[in-house]
Enzyme design. Structure first.
Site, PDB file in Angstrom:
ATOM      1  N   ALA A 231       6.726  -4.956  -1.885  1.00  0.00           N
ATOM      2  CA  ALA A 231       5.631  -5.526  -1.058  1.00  0.00           C
ATOM      3  C   ALA A 231       4.568  -6.225  -2.195  1.00  0.00           C
ATOM      4  CB  ALA A 231       5.725  -3.643  -1.023  1.00  0.00           C
ATOM      5  N   HIS A 232       3.320  -5.827  -1.614  1.00  0.00           N
ATOM      6  CA  HIS A 232       2.283  -7.064  -1.957  1.00  0.00           C
ATOM      7  C   HIS A 232       2.115  -6.838  -3.146  1.00  0.00           C
ATOM      8  CE1 HIS A 232       0.397  -5.004   1.243  1.00  0.00           C
ATOM      9  NE2 HIS A 232      -0.239  -3.984   0.003  1.00  0.00           N
ATOM     10  N   ASN A 233       1.924  -7.247  -3.996  1.00  0.00           N
ATOM     11  CA  ASN A 233       1.494  -7.285  -5.395  1.00  0.00           C
ATOM     12  C   ASN A 233       1.641  -6.221  -6.227  1.00  0.00           C
ATOM     13  OD1 ASN A 233      -0.687  -8.732  -4.296  1.00  0.00           O
ATOM     14  ND2 ASN A 233      -1.673  -7.042  -3.909  1.00  0.00           N
TER      15      ASN A 233
END
Length: 317
Positions: A231-233
């Protein structure tokens, strides 16, 4: 790579055992050093004196003992075989992988079938499978291989010799939604992109979402199996190995050389230390120290989980 009706993977040219050992390391027994090898065959297959048989476990020891094949194995297992046709190696699977790697490149098909938008940067040595898509603003480095139907979004940078499996999607906006007046939802823009280090392998159907303001990163040499979700980051450390269907929620940090079993779930903002081991189907909801081994849901030290299972099913720990 097998010839029709052949016993295994053919070795063109029939290299001598001594030649292979000089290139790949290890110590063959003297009597087999001058033997020419024609095939690599699994222990359970049919083999003769022209075959190389890799042996990792004791399960096939009895069958291999009756064979005339050259046996590539560890010194520990080799000590249980009669001398004469052993090739002892501290890392036999690595040696075998080096031997077979020239035959392991998939033929993806004509590059003309892929779609590369104007503004994408594509190294001349990069390979694209049929119907792969590289969007404007993406950068694909030297020696990369992008499988059929994979999608590389803008703001994605691939280092050198990255392998992206068929159907993988890199750089799509992450799953982030902001609550507004009256329960309205608005997608949070994800403009940080993705940075993939050199020699990363991303399996078929895997997804790596773009970061919000800074990139989602997959470190050098990390390997993600099929259908892994990042997922993001998220920050995946160098050399980490992640088995199929595992997922990392937003802003997870996975340490270098961590090992993640299949179908593991890691909650958002969790930090997993260097060299940690997450057993298959573990549900990780808190930070994991370096080199720890955990299992279960919620994930606890593996020995603790095994003891709990023994008690649950009425067995002595």
């Amino acid at each position: 790579m097998s010839d029709a009706g052949g016993p295994g993977v053919p070795l063109p040219g029939g290299p001598l055992v001594a030649e292979l050992a000089e290139r790949l390391g290890g110590e063959p027994d003297g009597p087999c050093r001058g033997r020419a090898l024609r095939w690599v065959v699994p222990p359970e297959g049919e083999h003769d004196g022209s075959c190389l048989v890799p042996l990792w476990t004791s399960r096939h020891l009895e069958r291999v003992r009756k064979s005339d094949a050259v046996v590539l194995t560890t010194p520990q297992l080799g000590a249980r075989l009669s001398p004469g046709a052993r090739w002892l190696h501290e890392h036999p699977l690595f040696a075998l992988s080096e031997l077979l790697s020239p035959f392991d490149r998939a033929v993806e098909g004509p590059r003309s079938l892929a779609y590369v938008e104007a503004g994408a940067e594509l190294h001349p040595t990069a390979e694209l499978g049929p119907f792969a898509v590289v969007r404007a603003g993406a950068r694909v480095g030297e020696g990369c291989s992008i499988g059929a139907h994979a999608v590389i979004y803008p703001r994605v940078t691939l280092g050198r010799r990255v392998v992206v499996g068929p159907g993988a999607v890199l750089g799509r906006p992450g799953f982030g939604w902001a609550n507004g007046p009256g329960g309205a939802l608005r997608r949070v823009p994800h403009l940080g992109g993705v940075v993939i280090g050199d020699e990363v392998d991303i399996g078929p159907g895997a997804t790596v979402d773009a970061g919000t303001l800074t990139p989602t990163r997959v470190g050098r040499g990390a390997k993600l199996d099929a259908h892994v979700h990042v997922a993001h980051n998220v920050q995946i450390g160098p050399g980490a190995l992640v088995a199929a269907q595992s997922g990392f929620a937003g802003s997870v940090e996975l340490g270098a050389r961590a090992l993640v079993g299949g179908q593991v779930g890691v909650a958002d903002h969790v930090r997993v230390g260097e060299g940690a081991r997450l057993a298959a189907k573990a549900g990780v909801v808190g930070n994991i120290p370096p080199f720890a081994a955990v299992a279960g849901y919620p994930a606890v030290p593996r020995w603790q989980w095994l003891r709990a299972m023994a008690r649950l099913f009425g067995r002595r720990p």
